[in-house]
Design a protein around this motif. Sequence first.
Motif, PDB file in Angstrom:
ATOM      1  N   SER A  34       0.856  -1.050  -0.004  1.00 33.63           N
ATOM      2  CA  SER A  34       0.042  -0.097  -0.043  1.00 33.63           C
ATOM      3  C   SER A  34       0.846   1.274   0.018  1.00 33.63           C
ATOM      4  O   SER A  34       0.466   2.263  -0.592  1.00 33.63           O
ATOM      5  CB  SER A  34      -1.009  -0.096   0.992  1.00 33.63           C
ATOM      6  N   THR A  54     -12.895   8.882  -3.938  1.00 34.53           N
ATOM      7  CA  THR A  54     -12.641   7.574  -3.647  1.00 34.53           C
ATOM      8  C   THR A  54     -12.996   6.386  -4.836  1.00 34.53           C
ATOM      9  O   THR A  54     -13.505   6.656  -5.640  1.00 34.53           O
ATOM     10  CB  THR A  54     -13.593   7.137  -2.614  1.00 34.53           C
ATOM     11  N   ALA A  55     -12.001   5.502  -4.636  1.00 33.11           N
ATOM     12  CA  ALA A  55     -12.261   4.220  -5.705  1.00 33.11           C
ATOM     13  C   ALA A  55     -11.637   3.014  -4.984  1.00 33.11           C
ATOM     14  O   ALA A  55     -11.206   2.925  -3.860  1.00 33.11           O
ATOM     15  CB  ALA A  55     -11.354   4.442  -6.836  1.00 33.11           C
ATOM     16  N   GLU A  56     -12.260   1.798  -5.244  1.00 30.65           N
ATOM     17  CA  GLU A  56     -11.843   0.502  -5.033  1.00 30.65           C
ATOM     18  C   GLU A  56     -11.093  -0.075  -6.008  1.00 30.65           C
ATOM     19  O   GLU A  56     -11.754  -0.401  -7.196  1.00 30.65           O
ATOM     20  CB  GLU A  56     -12.897  -0.446  -4.637  1.00 30.65           C
ATOM     21  N   LYS A  58      -8.956  -3.198  -7.702  1.00 31.71           N
ATOM     22  CA  LYS A  58      -8.830  -4.824  -7.647  1.00 31.71           C
ATOM     23  C   LYS A  58      -7.681  -4.894  -8.577  1.00 31.71           C
ATOM     24  O   LYS A  58      -7.745  -4.605  -9.752  1.00 31.71           O
ATOM     25  CB  LYS A  58      -9.881  -5.404  -7.992  1.00 31.71           C
ATOM     26  N   GLU A  73     -13.488   0.722  -9.271  1.00 31.03           N
ATOM     27  CA  GLU A  73     -14.933   1.055  -8.930  1.00 31.03           C
ATOM     28  C   GLU A  73     -14.831   2.433  -8.339  1.00 31.03           C
ATOM     29  O   GLU A  73     -14.502   2.671  -7.182  1.00 31.03           O
ATOM     30  CB  GLU A  73     -15.525  -0.047  -8.046  1.00 31.03           C
ATOM     31  N   THR A  74     -15.472   3.393  -9.162  1.00 35.53           N
ATOM     32  CA  THR A  74     -15.609   4.776  -8.800  1.00 35.53           C
ATOM     33  C   THR A  74     -16.579   5.468  -9.619  1.00 35.53           C
ATOM     34  O   THR A  74     -16.881   5.117 -10.742  1.00 35.53           O
ATOM     35  CB  THR A  74     -14.281   5.572  -8.702  1.00 35.53           C
ATOM     36  N   GLU A  80     -10.720   7.063 -12.517  1.00 32.39           N
ATOM     37  CA  GLU A  80     -10.384   5.632 -12.944  1.00 32.39           C
ATOM     38  C   GLU A  80      -9.248   5.564 -13.797  1.00 32.39           C
ATOM     39  O   GLU A  80      -8.373   4.773 -13.905  1.00 32.39           O
ATOM     40  CB  GLU A  80     -11.898   4.928 -13.684  1.00 32.39           C
ATOM     41  N   GLU A 104      -7.127  -6.086  -2.910  1.00 31.82           N
ATOM     42  CA  GLU A 104      -8.126  -4.854  -3.135  1.00 31.82           C
ATOM     43  C   GLU A 104      -7.676  -3.995  -2.283  1.00 31.82           C
ATOM     44  O   GLU A 104      -7.392  -4.167  -1.104  1.00 31.82           O
ATOM     45  CB  GLU A 104      -9.491  -5.525  -2.837  1.00 31.82           C
ATOM     46  N   ILE A 105      -7.371  -2.693  -2.794  1.00 32.59           N
ATOM     47  CA  ILE A 105      -7.220  -1.502  -1.803  1.00 32.59           C
ATOM     48  C   ILE A 105      -8.078  -0.322  -2.261  1.00 32.59           C
ATOM     49  O   ILE A 105      -8.609  -0.226  -3.198  1.00 32.59           O
ATOM     50  CB  ILE A 105      -5.829  -1.434  -2.203  1.00 32.59           C
ATOM     51  N   PRO A 106      -8.477   0.392  -1.079  1.00 33.56           N
ATOM     52  CA  PRO A 106      -9.278   1.589  -1.125  1.00 33.56           C
ATOM     53  C   PRO A 106      -8.048   2.835  -1.532  1.00 33.56           C
ATOM     54  O   PRO A 106      -7.147   2.895  -1.047  1.00 33.56           O
ATOM     55  CB  PRO A 106     -10.023   1.840   0.077  1.00 33.56           C
ATOM     56  N   ARG A 108      -8.210   6.974  -1.861  1.00 31.27           N
ATOM     57  CA  ARG A 108      -8.856   8.240  -1.499  1.00 31.27           C
ATOM     58  C   ARG A 108      -7.998   9.308  -1.908  1.00 31.27           C
ATOM     59  O   ARG A 108      -6.929   9.457  -1.387  1.00 31.27           O
ATOM     60  CB  ARG A 108      -9.228   8.406   0.017  1.00 31.27           C
TER      61      ARG A 108
END
Length: 111
Positions: A34, A54-56, A58, A73-74, A80, A104-106, A108
């Motif tokens: 990270s 924010t986004a997730e 993968k 995912e945003t 993106e 998977e990492i968030p 921000r």
Amino acid sequence: MKNFKKITVALALFVTMGAFATEGKKETKNNNLSGQIYEMLKDNQFNADEKELTAEVKFIVNEKGELVVLSVETKDEVLEGFVKSRLNYKKVQLDNVAPGRVYEIPVRITA
């Protein structure tokens, strides 16, 4: 006077225990996954109307040690594209990353 001595000894004990609890090997940002992703994304030119984006994300790490972005995912298409361009096929330096495993990492980004 007895209570004052007891309180002083207890405080000294807590301070000493707290000092020993924080010692040890700390991971630097460059040693963990990270932290490396943070370094790749930190220089950006977002002029967001919102206070944060924010986004997730993968991704997997391939056999060459490169990040392969699977999805972002945003709600923001610019974010993106930014995340994909900054992370996709960028090399990471870790020994304990399992190739082929989905991570998977968030993410921000604040303005």
